[in-house]
Design a protein around this motif. Sequence first.
Motif, PDB file in Angstrom:
ATOM      1  N   SER A  70       0.853  -1.110   0.019  1.00 42.19           N
ATOM      2  CA  SER A  70       0.031   0.083   0.110  1.00 42.19           C
ATOM      3  C   SER A  70       1.047   1.090   0.055  1.00 42.19           C
ATOM      4  N   GLY A  71       0.234   2.375  -0.301  1.00 43.14           N
ATOM      5  CA  GLY A  71       1.147   3.591  -0.290  1.00 43.14           C
ATOM      6  C   GLY A  71       1.835   3.720  -1.443  1.00 43.14           C
ATOM      7  N   ASP A  72       3.152   4.497  -1.165  1.00 41.42           N
ATOM      8  CA  ASP A  72       3.950   4.705  -2.506  1.00 41.42           C
ATOM      9  C   ASP A  72       4.897   3.118  -2.236  1.00 41.42           C
ATOM     10  N   TYR A  73       4.346   2.560  -3.324  1.00 40.05           N
ATOM     11  CA  TYR A  73       5.091   1.366  -3.199  1.00 40.05           C
ATOM     12  C   TYR A  73       6.291   1.222  -3.962  1.00 40.05           C
ATOM     13  N   LEU A  74       6.514   2.293  -4.910  1.00 38.43           N
ATOM     14  CA  LEU A  74       7.869   2.400  -5.727  1.00 38.43           C
ATOM     15  C   LEU A  74       8.889   3.286  -4.872  1.00 38.43           C
ATOM     16  N   LEU A  94       8.343  -4.940  -4.016  1.00 41.10           N
ATOM     17  CA  LEU A  94       6.853  -4.422  -4.281  1.00 41.10           C
ATOM     18  C   LEU A  94       5.741  -5.135  -3.310  1.00 41.10           C
ATOM     19  N   SER A  95       5.983  -6.292  -2.917  1.00 40.59           N
ATOM     20  CA  SER A  95       5.042  -7.067  -2.233  1.00 40.59           C
ATOM     21  C   SER A  95       5.660  -7.662  -1.124  1.00 40.59           C
ATOM     22  N   GLU A  96       5.227  -7.318   0.008  1.00 37.84           N
ATOM     23  CA  GLU A  96       5.473  -7.980   1.315  1.00 37.84           C
ATOM     24  C   GLU A  96       4.558  -9.147   1.735  1.00 37.84           C
ATOM     25  N   LYS A  97       3.405  -9.165   1.126  1.00 38.07           N
ATOM     26  CA  LYS A  97       2.453 -10.061   1.582  1.00 38.07           C
ATOM     27  C   LYS A  97       1.958 -10.883   0.245  1.00 38.07           C
ATOM     28  N   ALA A  98       1.227 -12.022   0.486  1.00 37.07           N
ATOM     29  CA  ALA A  98       0.622 -12.850  -0.662  1.00 37.07           C
ATOM     30  C   ALA A  98      -0.501 -13.507  -0.184  1.00 37.07           C
ATOM     31  N   LEU A  99      -1.313 -13.670  -1.052  1.00 38.26           N
ATOM     32  CA  LEU A  99      -2.494 -14.509  -0.743  1.00 38.26           C
ATOM     33  C   LEU A  99      -2.195 -15.942  -0.694  1.00 38.26           C
ATOM     34  N   ARG A 100      -2.556 -16.669   0.358  1.00 38.28           N
ATOM     35  CA  ARG A 100      -2.309 -18.161   0.508  1.00 38.28           C
ATOM     36  C   ARG A 100      -2.312 -19.171  -0.545  1.00 38.28           C
ATOM     37  N   TYR A 101      -1.610 -20.052  -1.075  1.00 37.64           N
ATOM     38  CA  TYR A 101      -1.534 -20.956  -2.101  1.00 37.64           C
ATOM     39  C   TYR A 101      -2.271 -22.168  -1.546  1.00 37.64           C
ATOM     40  N   ASP A 102      -2.220 -22.691  -0.440  1.00 39.80           N
ATOM     41  CA  ASP A 102      -2.826 -23.650   0.243  1.00 39.80           C
ATOM     42  C   ASP A 102      -2.809 -23.532   1.520  1.00 39.80           C
ATOM     43  N   LEU A 103      -3.537 -24.428   2.295  1.00 36.75           N
ATOM     44  CA  LEU A 103      -3.624 -24.287   3.671  1.00 36.75           C
ATOM     45  C   LEU A 103      -2.379 -25.102   4.603  1.00 36.75           C
ATOM     46  N   THR A 104      -1.582 -25.931   4.023  1.00 34.48           N
ATOM     47  CA  THR A 104      -0.597 -26.495   4.598  1.00 34.48           C
ATOM     48  C   THR A 104       0.638 -25.675   5.043  1.00 34.48           C
ATOM     49  N   VAL A 105       1.153 -25.010   4.249  1.00 33.94           N
ATOM     50  CA  VAL A 105       2.189 -24.158   4.792  1.00 33.94           C
ATOM     51  C   VAL A 105       2.040 -23.053   5.853  1.00 33.94           C
TER      52      VAL A 105
END
Length: 460
Positions: A70-74, A94-105
Motif C-alpha cells: 500500500s501507499g508509495d510502493y515504488l 513491491l509485495s510484502e504479502k501474498a494470498l495463501r496458495y494452500d492451507l498446509t504451509v
Amino acid sequence: MAQKPSIPKGTRDFSPQEVARRNYITGAIREQFERFGFQPIETPSFENYDTLMGKYGEEGDRLIFKILNSGDYLKKVDESAWSEKDVVRLTPQLSEKALRYDLTVPFARYVVMHQNEIEFPFKRYQIQPVWRADRPQRGRFREFYQCDADVVGAPGIVQELEFIQLYDRVFASLGLEGVTIKLNHRKVLSGIAEVIGAGDRLTDFTVALDKLDKIGRDKVEAEMAQKGISPDSIRRAAPLFEMQGSTSEQLGALKKLLAGSAAGREGVGELEEILAQTEALGLRAATCQLDVTLARGLNYYTGTIFEVAAPEAVNMGSIGGGGRYDDLTGIFGLNDVSGVGISFGLDRIYLVMEELGLFPETLDRALDVFCINFGEEEAREALKLVMRLRSRGIRADLYPNDTKVGKQFKYADKREVPYVVLIGDEELRAGQFTVRDMRKGEQRSYPLEAWSDFADSLEP
C-alpha cells in the motif's frame, strides 16, 4: 451509463441453492473430521511473502497471488532492478504479502508460532479458501476452498491408515461411491530417480511425472529431456510407465527395479504395509490402489502420497490429495516434527455429486412453511405462529406486506415451499389457521392454539 459489473476470471458467485449444497458437503466433511479427533483452526487469508515463497517448487511459486504494497510502493524499489526489469528482485520489494496458495504451509507456520500452546501430536482441520493464479477451466478455479486435515508429531504409518479411512467415511456419508484412493511414496520416486541416474534431478523428474495423466507419456518424456534429464535416464525409467498387473505384481516389480536403492526399498516396504492393513480394515465407498506414476509435485512431501480419483463415470481430475512431510516445520525453525495431511477438493466434489445427482432434494428447499400476509391484524397472528414453529426447528416465514394474494402464492411456488398457511379475516374470527399442502393440493384447518399438532405433522 453505468459500467456493467463483472468478477475476475476463475472466481464465482454462489446462489442460495449452491451454498446449501456446498454446506452439505462441508458439513459431512467436518463431522468426520471431528469424529476422527481433529480440532478446527483458522489462519489469515494472506501471509508474509517469504512465508509462502520457495515452498511449492518453481511452478507453484509462479501461481502465488502477490499483494501490492500500500501507499508509495515504488519508493523503496531498487533503481537498478527497476531499470533492468528484474522480476525476481523487484517482486519482494513491491509485495510484502501474498494470498495463501494452500492451507498446509500456513499450518506449518501456525504450529511453529504456537508450539508452546498445543499438545503433540496435534490434529487440526481447516476449511477455508485459497488462491492460485492458474488457468481457469472446469473444476479448476483461481479462488477455491480446501478442506484439510493434518497431524504433526505423528511418525509411523498409523495416521496414513486413518486418513485412508477418513476419505472413505466422508465419501460414504455423501453417497459418493466408486472413488479410488491412489497411493505412492516419495522415497519410491527418489529411489527410481537414483537408479536411473537422475538423482540430482529429482524435482524436475517428479514435476514432469506428475503431469502424466494430463499430457501423456510422450510429452512427459519431452519435458524431462528439456529439464536436462539424459536420454539414457529417460530410457531406464521405461518400466515405471509400463508397470501393470495386480498390486502384488507391481510391488514385486518395484522391489526388483529398486534393489540398488535403500530409500526406494524403504518406500516400497511402507506402501506394502499400508496396503495390507487397509485391506484388513476394509473400505465402504472407495478402493485403494498403488499408482507408481503418482508424484504430486509439491516439494515438501517426503513419504506416502495420496490422490483421490472421482468415479470413472465422471470426467474429472483428482478430488482430493495429500501426503507425509517429515520436516515441513523445519523451514520455520522447528526441526524433526513429522507431519501428514490430506485435502478434500470441495469444488470438484460438488461438480461430481451434481453430475451424479447425489444431492438430497430437500437441500433446494429453504422454507418448510410460508404464511400469507392478509393485513396488519392477521399478520400479527401469523407472525406469532411463525415464531412458534421456528422454536420447534421448523423453517417458517411471513410475507413482509399484504400485497396481492396471488403474488404471494407465486412467490411461495417459486421458492418450492411445501406448506402455505392462511390466516385471513375468516380464519381469525374462527380462531384457526388453514394449511395448504402445495404438493397434494389439499387443505386442513387447525385451531390457533393447536399449532403444535401441525408442527408434529411436519417432523419426520
